[in-house]
Design a protein around this motif. Structure first.
Motif, PDB file in Angstrom:
ATOM      1  N   GLU A  17      26.891 -10.406 -29.836  1.00 45.68           N
ATOM      2  CA  GLU A  17      26.113 -11.359 -29.043  1.00 45.68           C
ATOM      3  C   GLU A  17      26.995 -12.522 -28.624  1.00 45.68           C
ATOM      4  O   GLU A  17      27.911 -12.921 -29.348  1.00 45.68           O
ATOM      5  N   ALA A  18      26.732 -13.040 -27.433  1.00 41.49           N
ATOM      6  CA  ALA A  18      27.437 -14.223 -26.935  1.00 41.49           C
ATOM      7  C   ALA A  18      26.432 -15.098 -26.201  1.00 41.49           C
ATOM      8  O   ALA A  18      25.606 -14.598 -25.422  1.00 41.49           O
ATOM      9  N   VAL A  19      26.501 -16.384 -26.443  1.00 43.11           N
ATOM     10  CA  VAL A  19      25.594 -17.321 -25.789  1.00 43.11           C
ATOM     11  C   VAL A  19      26.343 -18.625 -25.540  1.00 43.11           C
ATOM     12  O   VAL A  19      27.184 -19.029 -26.346  1.00 43.11           O
ATOM     13  N   GLU A  20      26.055 -19.244 -24.406  1.00 36.18           N
ATOM     14  CA  GLU A  20      26.689 -20.531 -24.123  1.00 36.18           C
ATOM     15  C   GLU A  20      26.126 -21.591 -25.055  1.00 36.18           C
ATOM     16  O   GLU A  20      24.911 -21.682 -25.263  1.00 36.18           O
ATOM     17  N   ASP A  59      30.883 -15.713 -17.694  1.00 34.13           N
ATOM     18  CA  ASP A  59      29.572 -15.186 -18.050  1.00 34.13           C
ATOM     19  C   ASP A  59      29.619 -14.713 -19.506  1.00 34.13           C
ATOM     20  O   ASP A  59      30.476 -13.900 -19.868  1.00 34.13           O
ATOM     21  N   PRO A  60      28.741 -15.214 -20.371  1.00 34.86           N
ATOM     22  CA  PRO A  60      28.821 -14.866 -21.793  1.00 34.86           C
ATOM     23  C   PRO A  60      28.754 -13.364 -22.073  1.00 34.86           C
ATOM     24  O   PRO A  60      29.495 -12.857 -22.916  1.00 34.86           O
ATOM     25  N   GLU A  61      27.899 -12.637 -21.370  1.00 35.25           N
ATOM     26  CA  GLU A  61      27.770 -11.206 -21.643  1.00 35.25           C
ATOM     27  C   GLU A  61      29.019 -10.441 -21.212  1.00 35.25           C
ATOM     28  O   GLU A  61      29.471  -9.530 -21.916  1.00 35.25           O
ATOM     29  N   GLN A  62      29.585 -10.773 -20.074  1.00 36.97           N
ATOM     30  CA  GLN A  62      30.819 -10.123 -19.641  1.00 36.97           C
ATOM     31  C   GLN A  62      31.960 -10.445 -20.597  1.00 36.97           C
ATOM     32  O   GLN A  62      32.779  -9.569 -20.933  1.00 36.97           O
ATOM     33  N   MET A 106      34.664 -28.238 -19.779  1.00 35.80           N
ATOM     34  CA  MET A 106      34.991 -27.238 -20.800  1.00 35.80           C
ATOM     35  C   MET A 106      33.713 -26.515 -21.234  1.00 35.80           C
ATOM     36  O   MET A 106      32.708 -27.156 -21.533  1.00 35.80           O
ATOM     37  N   GLN A 107      33.767 -25.206 -21.226  1.00 43.98           N
ATOM     38  CA  GLN A 107      32.619 -24.394 -21.630  1.00 43.98           C
ATOM     39  C   GLN A 107      32.820 -23.911 -23.075  1.00 43.98           C
ATOM     40  O   GLN A 107      33.922 -23.516 -23.454  1.00 43.98           O
ATOM     41  N   ARG A 108      31.741 -23.958 -23.856  1.00 45.63           N
ATOM     42  CA  ARG A 108      31.794 -23.459 -25.229  1.00 45.63           C
ATOM     43  C   ARG A 108      30.878 -22.239 -25.349  1.00 45.63           C
ATOM     44  O   ARG A 108      29.731 -22.263 -24.892  1.00 45.63           O
ATOM     45  N   ILE A 109      31.416 -21.175 -25.955  1.00 45.66           N
ATOM     46  CA  ILE A 109      30.675 -19.934 -26.154  1.00 45.66           C
ATOM     47  C   ILE A 109      30.588 -19.634 -27.644  1.00 45.66           C
ATOM     48  O   ILE A 109      31.601 -19.697 -28.352  1.00 45.66           O
ATOM     49  N   ARG A 110      29.394 -19.308 -28.107  1.00 47.24           N
ATOM     50  CA  ARG A 110      29.204 -18.923 -29.498  1.00 47.24           C
ATOM     51  C   ARG A 110      29.014 -17.415 -29.594  1.00 47.24           C
ATOM     52  O   ARG A 110      28.257 -16.830 -28.806  1.00 47.24           O
ATOM     53  N   LEU A 111      29.699 -16.814 -30.541  1.00 49.01           N
ATOM     54  CA  LEU A 111      29.717 -15.364 -30.686  1.00 49.01           C
ATOM     55  C   LEU A 111      29.214 -14.958 -32.057  1.00 49.01           C
ATOM     56  O   LEU A 111      29.504 -15.612 -33.065  1.00 49.01           O
ATOM     57  N   ARG A 112      28.502 -13.851 -32.081  1.00 48.61           N
ATOM     58  CA  ARG A 112      28.125 -13.200 -33.341  1.00 48.61           C
ATOM     59  C   ARG A 112      28.913 -11.899 -33.424  1.00 48.61           C
ATOM     60  O   ARG A 112      28.972 -11.143 -32.454  1.00 48.61           O
ATOM     61  N   TYR A 113      29.518 -11.652 -34.591  1.00 50.34           N
ATOM     62  CA  TYR A 113      30.309 -10.434 -34.744  1.00 50.34           C
ATOM     63  C   TYR A 113      30.055  -9.794 -36.104  1.00 50.34           C
ATOM     64  O   TYR A 113      29.439 -10.397 -36.989  1.00 50.34           O
ATOM     65  N   THR A 114      30.523  -8.550 -36.265  1.00 49.13           N
ATOM     66  CA  THR A 114      30.265  -7.775 -37.470  1.00 49.13           C
ATOM     67  C   THR A 114      31.568  -7.415 -38.173  1.00 49.13           C
ATOM     68  O   THR A 114      32.655  -7.463 -37.582  1.00 49.13           O
ATOM     69  N   LYS A 115      31.434  -7.036 -39.433  1.00 51.61           N
ATOM     70  CA  LYS A 115      32.498  -6.379 -40.202  1.00 51.61           C
ATOM     71  C   LYS A 115      31.869  -5.143 -40.823  1.00 51.61           C
ATOM     72  O   LYS A 115      31.070  -5.255 -41.757  1.00 51.61           O
ATOM     73  N   ARG A 116      32.224  -3.961 -40.296  1.00 55.87           N
ATOM     74  CA  ARG A 116      31.576  -2.726 -40.722  1.00 55.87           C
ATOM     75  C   ARG A 116      32.593  -1.711 -41.230  1.00 55.87           C
ATOM     76  O   ARG A 116      33.757  -1.737 -40.847  1.00 55.87           O
TER      77      ARG A 116
END
Length: 260
Positions: free
Chosen positions: A95-98, A75-78, A1-11
């Protein structure tokens, strides 16, 4: 199982979406992007998404975080680009990073907030900020589920600066005006009970009678681990990026050793 962490905005107008609204929008984006999500067990399985310390409704943010679990590697960026395309403008995946380390939530110990006070002269805001920081305690009240709660808003504020309108974060200037405008930049520790930007405004009103004529425009600029020595908030995804880079560097070295 792969875990991906994401950063997101509220604008922009999307700052007024509630956390539940975002959850629904994000789960729709997962389906549109055909992300191979892992699901919980039980009678009502749901995608394995962990949200961390969401900003209050009505506040903007440049630094919200979540983690998803996948049944197949991506792929995190895709993945980031696909999800970003599937969300409305304003809810942006930046942003996305494993995930290669544990304890993302444990690294979110403070936030950097920016408050735009339209109609408030800079000197008046600076006088109020000085009074607030000079006080040992600043008691404020907030209506909670169990009634009115009184707590100290001062102890959670690590720093409070006053700036002119020309020093605002670019996404904050959504109410241009010729009237006076002061910008507050604060670093607030994540404590219990939580101290929110509106609590700090209540404290400024209590100690210096500062009352902006219009509601403040509030944006979280960063959140992460608070460095007591420097007084700064560090990037919570940095340990994962470093672990990914170290792993990528080690792989060619291991392959070269094996072929020798």
């Amino acid at each position: 199982m792969q875990r991906i962490r994401l950063r997101y905005t509220k604008r922009g107008r999307l700052r007024f979406t509630s956390h539940r609204d975002f959850q629904r929008a994000f789960e729709r984006a997962l389906r549109r992007a055909e992300v191979p999500m892992a699901y919980s067990a039980g009678f009502t399985p749901h995608p394995k998404v962990s949200y961390a310390n969401a900003a209050p409704t009505g506040t903007g943010s440049e630094a919200e975080y979540l983690e998803i679990a996948l049944t197949a590697p991506r792929d995190p960026e895709q993945l980031r680009a696909l999800l970003d395309e599937s969300l409305p403008t304003g809810l942006d995946i930046t942003e996305a990073v494993e995930a290669r380390t544990s304890g993302l939530a444990d690294r979110l110990t403070a936030s950097v907030w920016e408050l735009r006070l339209d109609g408030v002269p800079v000197e008046e805001a600076r006088r109020a900020a000085d009074a607030f920081t000079a006080a040992e305690t600043v008691e404020v009240q907030r209506l909670a589920k169990n009634g009115v709660r009184t707590f100290d808003a001062r102890s959670a504020v690590a720093s409070l600066e006053v700036r002119g309108p020309e020093e605002t974060h670019s996404s904050q200037a959504d109410r241009p005006t010729d009237q006076p405008c002061a910008i507050l930049r604060l670093v607030v520790r994540h404590v219990t009970p939580a101290v929110r930007p509106d609590d700090v405004l209540s404290g400024l009103r209590a100690v210096a009678d500062l009352a902006p004529p219009v509601p403040a425009a509030v944006t979280r600029l960063a959140q992460g681990l608070f460095d007591e020595e420097t007084g700064t908030v560090t990037d919570p995804l940095a340990p994962d990026r470093e672990a990914v880079e170290a792993h990528s560097t080690a792989e060619p070295t291991a392959a070269a050793t094996a072929s020798a």
